[in-house]
Design an enzyme around this catalytic site. Structure first.
Site, PDB file in Angstrom:
ATOM      1  N   LYS A  52       0.846  -1.206   0.000  1.00 14.23           N
ATOM      2  CA  LYS A  52       0.000   0.000   0.000  1.00 14.23           C
ATOM      3  C   LYS A  52       0.880   1.254   0.000  1.00 14.23           C
ATOM      4  O   LYS A  52       0.645   2.190  -0.776  1.00 14.23           O
ATOM      5  CB  LYS A  52      -0.911   0.009   1.238  1.00 14.23           C
ATOM      6  N   GLN A  96      -3.982  -1.508  10.180  1.00 15.95           N
ATOM      7  CA  GLN A  96      -4.024  -2.836   9.566  1.00 15.95           C
ATOM      8  C   GLN A  96      -4.524  -3.883  10.569  1.00 15.95           C
ATOM      9  O   GLN A  96      -4.086  -3.918  11.721  1.00 15.95           O
ATOM     10  CB  GLN A  96      -2.624  -3.210   9.040  1.00 15.95           C
ATOM     11  N   ASP A 119     -10.759   2.938   5.107  1.00 19.22           N
ATOM     12  CA  ASP A 119     -11.145   1.525   5.055  1.00 19.22           C
ATOM     13  C   ASP A 119     -12.668   1.364   5.013  1.00 19.22           C
ATOM     14  O   ASP A 119     -13.176   0.299   4.664  1.00 19.22           O
ATOM     15  CB  ASP A 119     -10.650   0.798   6.322  1.00 19.22           C
TER      16      ASP A 119
END
Ligand code: GUN
Length: 290
Positions: A52, A96, A119
């Site tokens: 990412k 994460q 997200d």
């Protein structure tokens, strides 16, 4: 059978975003800045987050990787989240998952400012998705709808069966496929570990989305002739023939299922690469028109 090339579609989207960033730079406008918080040293998480951050750099976004030790306390991680919420340089960020067991992941997710939640995991954003309001769509389902749209796959009036009900994939996927939009307007069945006669359900699918995390679980006799099959699985299985010692397997037994399909995504190179393109799109959205 048409093989859905997620890598190529993702690269195309990334190129469009790179051009948009270059335009912004030339006009002296704000450049999106994504931050990623990585707790501990989980191998798969390291790979995803690294990818990412590298992609951000390649397309011209600013990016910040915040590495924190496995032993960090929940309070310390919450303090980090609050500091990111208040940092005007950061447009959007992700924490994460999974997090170490001693940390309550819900508490952390719910502390993320909904405006920076690229997200799309915060309850305010999930609620907006359920109501069909504009919001950050979680990266994997967002990537899948972009693939369906890119290939012009018909969805209206189709029966979509989702295998798996996770908050990250199955649940938002069901919401998207049933909404009054394209891709959408499907009749959706969400199946899970308590579904009796799963094969009976999956065989009724015009569009089958496998997101249960069990390698090669979906076999040919579970798939209707001509179905569209989307494989979300990315399980690492030991493989002595690979330098890394593992290979990546999807949730679909590709070799036996592919000949029955109208469209199918491979693993790797299908849904996986699209998640990054989605995250970049959400970060651009979080950055706004400034
Ligand atoms: N772990 C697996 N997928 C995801 C994701 O999309 N976002 C975050 N934050 N963690 C993940």
């Amino acid at each position: 059978m048409i093989l859905i090339d997620g890598k190529a579609v993702s690269e195309k989207i990334q190129e469009q975003i790179r051009e948009e960033v270059a335009r912004r730079k030339a006009e002296g406008r704000r450049i999106p800045h994504l931050a990623a918080v990585l707790v501990g040293n989980d191998g798969a998480s390291e790979t995803y987050v690294g990818s990412k951050v590298r992609t951000c750099e390649r397309i011209g976004f600013h990016s910040t990787l915040i590495r924190l030790p496995e032993t960090i306390s929940e309070a310390e991680l919450l303090a980090q989240v609050h500091s990111l919420n208040e940092n005007p340089d950061i447009d959007g960020y992700i924490v994460q998952l999974p997090l170490p067991k001693h940390i309550n992941a819900e508490k952390i997710t719910y502390a993320i400012s909904p405006e920076k939640d690229v997200d799309g995991f915060h309850p305010a954003n999930v609620g907006k998705l359920a109501l069909g309001l504009p919001t950050f769509i979680p990266a994997t389902p967002f990537g899948i709808v972009q693939l369906l749209a890119h290939y012009g796959i018909a969805t209206e009036g189709k029966h979509c069966v989702v295998v798996g009900r996770s908050n990250i994939v199955g649940m938002p996927m069901g919401l998207l496929m049933s909404r009054n939009a394209y891709p959408g307007n499907c009749t959706v069945t969400i199946t899970h570990s308590r579904t009796p006669n799963l094969a009976e359900e999956t065989r009724r699918a015009d569009i089958l989305i496998a997101a249960l995390g069990r390698p090669e679980f979906i076999k040919a006799d579970m798939v209707k002739e001509g179905a569209v099959v989307i494989d979300v699985g990315i399980t690492r299985v030991p493989d002595a023939s690979k330098k890394s010692g593992y290979s990546i397997k999807g949730d679909v037994a590709f070799d036996e299922v592919a000949p029955k399909c109208s469209y199918i995504t491979p693993v790797p190179g299908g849904v996986g690469p699209m998640t990054i393109a989605s995250l970049l799109k959400n970060t651009l959205l979080a950055c706004g028109e400034e």
